[in-house]
Design an enzyme around this catalytic site. Sequence first.
Site, PDB file in Angstrom:
ATOM      1  N   ASP A 208      -2.775  -1.503 -14.581  1.00  0.00           N
ATOM      2  CA  ASP A 208      -2.179  -0.463 -13.733  1.00  0.00           C
ATOM      3  C   ASP A 208      -1.810  -0.974 -12.344  1.00  0.00           C
ATOM      4  O   ASP A 208      -1.280  -0.235 -11.525  1.00  0.00           O
ATOM      5  CB  ASP A 208      -3.156   0.721 -13.617  1.00  0.00           C
ATOM      6  CG  ASP A 208      -2.525   1.940 -12.963  1.00  0.00           C
ATOM      7  OD1 ASP A 208      -1.361   2.258 -13.264  1.00  0.00           O
ATOM      8  OD2 ASP A 208      -3.202   2.580 -12.116  1.00  0.00           O
ATOM      9  N   SER A 233       0.921   6.924 -11.122  1.00  0.00           N
ATOM     10  CA  SER A 233       0.998   6.792 -12.576  1.00  0.00           C
ATOM     11  C   SER A 233       0.974   8.174 -13.228  1.00  0.00           C
ATOM     12  O   SER A 233       0.242   9.066 -12.792  1.00  0.00           O
ATOM     13  CB  SER A 233      -0.182   5.966 -13.099  1.00  0.00           C
ATOM     14  OG  SER A 233      -0.216   4.697 -12.501  1.00  0.00           O
ATOM     15  N   GLN A 283       4.154   2.219 -19.403  1.00  0.00           N
ATOM     16  CA  GLN A 283       3.703   3.197 -18.417  1.00  0.00           C
ATOM     17  C   GLN A 283       4.893   3.891 -17.786  1.00  0.00           C
ATOM     18  O   GLN A 283       5.923   3.267 -17.506  1.00  0.00           O
ATOM     19  CB  GLN A 283       2.890   2.524 -17.310  1.00  0.00           C
ATOM     20  CG  GLN A 283       2.333   3.502 -16.259  1.00  0.00           C
ATOM     21  CD  GLN A 283       1.598   2.781 -15.143  1.00  0.00           C
ATOM     22  OE1 GLN A 283       2.214   2.263 -14.225  1.00  0.00           O
ATOM     23  NE2 GLN A 283       0.273   2.739 -15.232  1.00  0.00           N
TER      24      GLN A 283
END
Length: 293
Positions: A208, A233, A283
């Site tokens: 991430d 995110s 993502q």
Amino acid sequence: MSKALQGLLDLLDLEQIEENIFRGQSQSAVVPRVFGGQVAAQALVAAGRTVSADRLAHSLHAYFLRPGDPGAPIVYTVERMNDGRSFTARRVVAVQHGQPIFALSASFQRHEDGLEHQAPMPSAPDPATLPTSQDRLRGYDHIAPEVVEKFIEAREAIDLRYVEEPPYGKFGEPREPHSQVWFRTNGKLEGPIDDPLLHVVLATYVSDMTLLDSVLLAHGRGGWAVGDVVGASLDHAMWFHRPFRADEWLLYDQESPSASGGRGLGQARIYTQDGQLAISVIQEGVVRVPREH
């Protein structure tokens, strides 16, 4: 093992408070909310603690629902969705202040032999020839010193090396929406802690950190560090294809195929240094330009 890595391992070592309920702490982040990689990694730890050791994580799918409070503990509740002959499925909800902040579904599989093929590893320079992210950050006069120190502290447990300049290092002109970083833990994982789940959890934590960089590169934006983009995110998915070690170099090859509607998509492949495709990642995140920009 570095002190910072030991601190990260302590952060990921959840307290079990009921059979399917775990509690984790938080650490300071670059932005004033819980780092998404932390909550994803802790949720995977919680899921894995309820699965037999002969079944390894092969995928996860997650949604970031609310910003986490770094000053409060996080409670993880595990739902045992399925225990089949080959696969095990778990659902985890992370809660703070009585509200869910994150939800994860993860699947685990007993080892099987089967068909084998993979996409070839792209070319990349030897990580030993690249500067550390700390060295790069300390060379940027355009980033406020307090921001530099926050970045360095947040990534101290991970040796992360950009192949090219990161978005916040060179911005103002659009570049190809493609980014590569090498990463590994800042220290070896040995003894009782050296188990396959930990390596998967640590890769989840790192995944991430940089995945939406390629979105920023396409538009010449530097991101939060220089204040020209606000982001977070939204969802995150990973597939773990082959065994790997998080304390050995992994190449994170990232690109962005699309950005629209205030959102940007990043997709990536993670390879071992000897060319094995270990992980695939996708993502989507919020990518907004402040009004003054």
